[in-house]
Design a protein around this motif. Structure first.
Motif, short mmCIF file in Angstrom:
data_model
loop_
_atom_site.label_atom_id
_atom_site.label_comp_id
_atom_site.label_asym_id
_atom_site.label_seq_id
_atom_site.Cartn_x
_atom_site.Cartn_y
_atom_site.Cartn_z
N LYS A 51 0.70 -1.23 0.06
CA LYS A 51 0.30 -0.07 0.22
C LYS A 51 0.64 1.44 0.23
CE LYS A 51 -0.47 0.85 4.81
NZ LYS A 51 -1.79 0.63 5.40
N ARG A 67 -4.68 3.39 1.14
CA ARG A 67 -5.62 2.41 0.03
C ARG A 67 -6.32 3.71 -1.10
NH1 ARG A 67 -3.69 -2.22 -1.14
NH2 ARG A 67 -2.87 -3.70 0.52
N HIS A 83 -0.17 2.14 -10.45
CA HIS A 83 -0.33 2.13 -8.37
C HIS A 83 -0.85 3.50 -8.90
CE1 HIS A 83 1.72 2.65 -4.79
NE2 HIS A 83 1.67 0.60 -4.85
N GLU A 486 -2.99 -6.18 7.96
CA GLU A 486 -3.29 -5.31 7.57
C GLU A 486 -4.36 -4.98 8.44
OE1 GLU A 486 -4.47 -2.48 3.54
OE2 GLU A 486 -3.40 -4.61 3.55
N ARG A 488 -8.52 -2.98 8.51
CA ARG A 488 -9.25 -1.43 7.64
C ARG A 488 -10.08 -1.80 8.34
NH1 ARG A 488 -9.39 -2.74 1.85
NH2 ARG A 488 -6.97 -3.21 1.18
#
Length: 608
Positions: A51, A67, A83, A486, A488
């Motif tokens: 990321k 992101r 990207h 990771e 979220r």
């Protein structure tokens, strides 16, 4: 850890500088560093989770972590095909400082234009990512870690005593201050521009609390749609969920289960200590959604294991003890083969879920009483000589005193640094080196900056900054990364935040009922037992366990003995805290003992 960093300004040994700043940032081992440097500037990114990246083209350099979702179709295509860092570079050329308004999600980026000797730094709306900077003469240094910024020879690692005071007050170092002199952190929704050797800051986004009047059914339908979209967007391969048994984590698991049409793997932490364990609620949610539950019961020995992990994972001292269960929960998920977890953080701060919101209503109601009646009757009775210290007048006196403090400072009435005279708690030299009023001033600035005159909205706005961005998100981000996961946050999706902010204030806290709308709108999704449970949290029985488990007690004793040499807190007060912790006040004094212990552990781990 994932990270970005760089600088703008002449530096001859630029390749050595890139290496030096990268080493200081404690980046994940074995992850390649994408970098570009010249005597005029340097940018670099390291990303275990894919990321973070850089893009250098046509005299412009972009450095991105996060992101982001691009609302411009062409930029979205660039981000998908190449990207997001490429999309940032191209977006800057097209839109300039308007670019972050065309992005949503978690992100922090820097754009450098060396030929113009100017730069811009941007942080997302809720502070899910981090970015900091320092200016020295005509040079600008930036990074997602203050350690990489401080590693630049123009900056340095001089500890700011005010940051130590702020840490003791807030149990973290809130932005914009950092631990080091000259290094500043971006605030959520902030843009920093560097032109002609000067820094200018502004907010490209403000929380809009303008209420949208609509029938309950309309709000509910929109909420459920946004929740479904946010959870689907956050989901992905090898994704599990935190499940504490609270309203937020249960909502995420329920919504994710519905979106998938399949069971979700959930991870929960229990405590074998009275008053701390909430596993029954986690099991209730797991049963309701037929999830695949993974449980781990934390032991005192785990805290001893976690202390050096915490000291090494954060780039500044961090004193929230619930980092420990967060780490072990994420570690369990990683060991089970998962790479991502969904967390429920943010629900309290945008839907009115913190207990103090209802409590402060009781104090604010005092000002509905006519001023003459307050001054001439209630307050004289509350201060009757010889009686004001006896029940029930003692309660009335306390109520009047707290009410008259006013928000937001009333929220800190029980802060250790307010409950004890500073000259008994801190050393004289340390007091002379700091401004104790600065912490209160920081609270007032955010409270009064709120785009609403409703105190409930103002408290939620305050918590978005201090409770969420400065504390809880730092806690979860750093501990999940340390475990190789990771994370979220579906409830902090920009669409969800915007929706919640537009709810009428009595939809947030109705009477003494917290999160009225949220719970009513989810009455078919959440188990009744969880809807009606009292607010608890992800607490840690550290205060009790440190008096019962010798290795943990030894760590506390050794840490505080070393800390006495720092000359910041009175040694007698440290001894007083330890003595009080051994009695009936173990949990209360355990909070501050943890804060001080972790400060010392961090200082030692980072060679201070």
């Amino acid at each position: 850890m994932d990270g970005i960093f760089g600088w703008l300004g002449d530096h001859g040994a630029h390749q050595d500088l890139i290496k030096q700043m990268g080493q200081a940032a404690h980046l994940a081992p074995g992850v390649p560093l994408h970098e570009h440097s010249s005597p005029a500037f340097g940018v670099a990114a390291s990303s275990r989770f894919g990321k973070a990246d850089i893009h250098v083209e046509n005299g412009l350099a972009a450095c991105l972590i996060g992101r982001p979702v691009f609302l411009d179709a062409e930029l979205a295509a660039l981000a998908s095909e190449r990207h997001p860092a490429v999309a940032v570079a191209h977006g800057w050329l097209r839109h300039g400082e308007k670019l972050p308004t065309l992005m949503r999600g978690n992100f922090a980026f820097a754009v450098l234009e060396p030929h113009k000797h100017q730069a811009c730094l941007v942080l997302d709306r809720v502070g899910a990512e981090r970015l900091c900077y320092a200016k020295h003469g005509g040079q600008l240094v930036f990074g997602s870690s203050i350690q990489s910024v401080a590693a630049h020879p123009a900056v340095g690692r001089t500890i700011d005593p005010q940051a130590i005071y702020d840490y003791l007050y807030f149990h973290t170092v809130p932005a914009p201050r950092s631990l080091y002199r000259g290094v500043r952190k971006l605030l959520p929704g902030q843009l920093v521009s560097f032109r002609n050797g000067q820094i200018q800051t502004r907010f490209y986004w403000h929380a809009d609390y303008t209420p949208v009047e609509a029938p309950f059914a309309t709000h509910r339908a929109q909420f459920r749609s946004v929740l479904d979209q946010a959870v689907r967007d956050a989901d992905g391969p090898a994704t599990a969920a935190f499940l504490s048994g609270g309203t937020d984590s249960s909502t995420i698991v329920g919504a994710l289960s519905a979106a998938r049409g399949a069971p979700v793997d959930t991870f929960s932490i229990g405590f074998d200590a009275a008053g701390f364990d909430e596993m029954e609620y986690a099991r209730c949610a797991a049963e309701r959604y037929a999830s695949r539950p993974h449980e781990y019961y934390l032991k005192p020995a785990d805290i001893v294991t976690a202390i050096p992990v915490i000291a090494g994972a954060y780039d500044e001292p961090f004193g929230n003890a619930s980092a420990v269960p967060t780490y072990f929960c994420a570690q369990a998920a990683r060991e089970a083969g998962f790479e991502r977890m969904l967390a429920g953080d943010g629900g309290d701060e945008i839907f009115g879920g913190n207990a103090r919101y209802a409590k402060q209503k009781l104090f604010e109601n005092y000002f509905r009483v006519p001023a003459a009646l307050r001054r001439n009757l209630i307050e004289p009775i509350a201060h009757l000589p010889g009686l004001s210290s006896r029940f029930p007048l003692s309660k009335l006196k306390s109520y009047v005193q707290q009410a008259n403090i006013g928000l937001p400072l009333r929220l800190e009435s029980y802060n250790f640094l307010h409950r004890t005279p500073l000259d008994q708690l801190l050393t004289a030299d340390f007091i002379r080196a700091v401004d104790p009023s600065a912490a209160d001033a920081a609270l007032i600035e955010v409270y009064e900056r709120t785009a609403s005159d409703q105190y409930i909205n103002r408290m939620m706005h305050l918590d978005l900054k201090f409770t969420l961005a400065d504390n809880d998100l730092r806690k979860v981000n750093s501990m999940t990364e340390a475990a190789g996961i990771e994370v979220r946050y579906p409830l902090l999706d920009d669409r969800m935040v915007a929706f919640a902010n537009h709810l009428p204030v009595d939809y947030q806290v109705r009477g003494q009922k917290l999160r009225w709308f949220f719970k009513e709108a989810l009455s078919d999704l959440l188990p009744e037992k969880i809807i009606n449970k009292s607010k608890h949290g992800f607490g840690l029985p550290f205060g009790v366990w440190s008096t019962q488990y010798a290795p943990l007690g030894d760590t506390v004793g050794d840490s505080l003995a070393s800390f006495k040499q720092r000359g910041w807190i009175q040694p007698a007060y440290l001894d007083h805290m330890l003595a009080m912790q051994r009695g009936p006040h173990a949990s209360y004094y355990g909070v501050m003992i943890w804060v001080v212990m972790m400060l010392e552990q961090w200082l030692q781990a980072n060679d201070h």
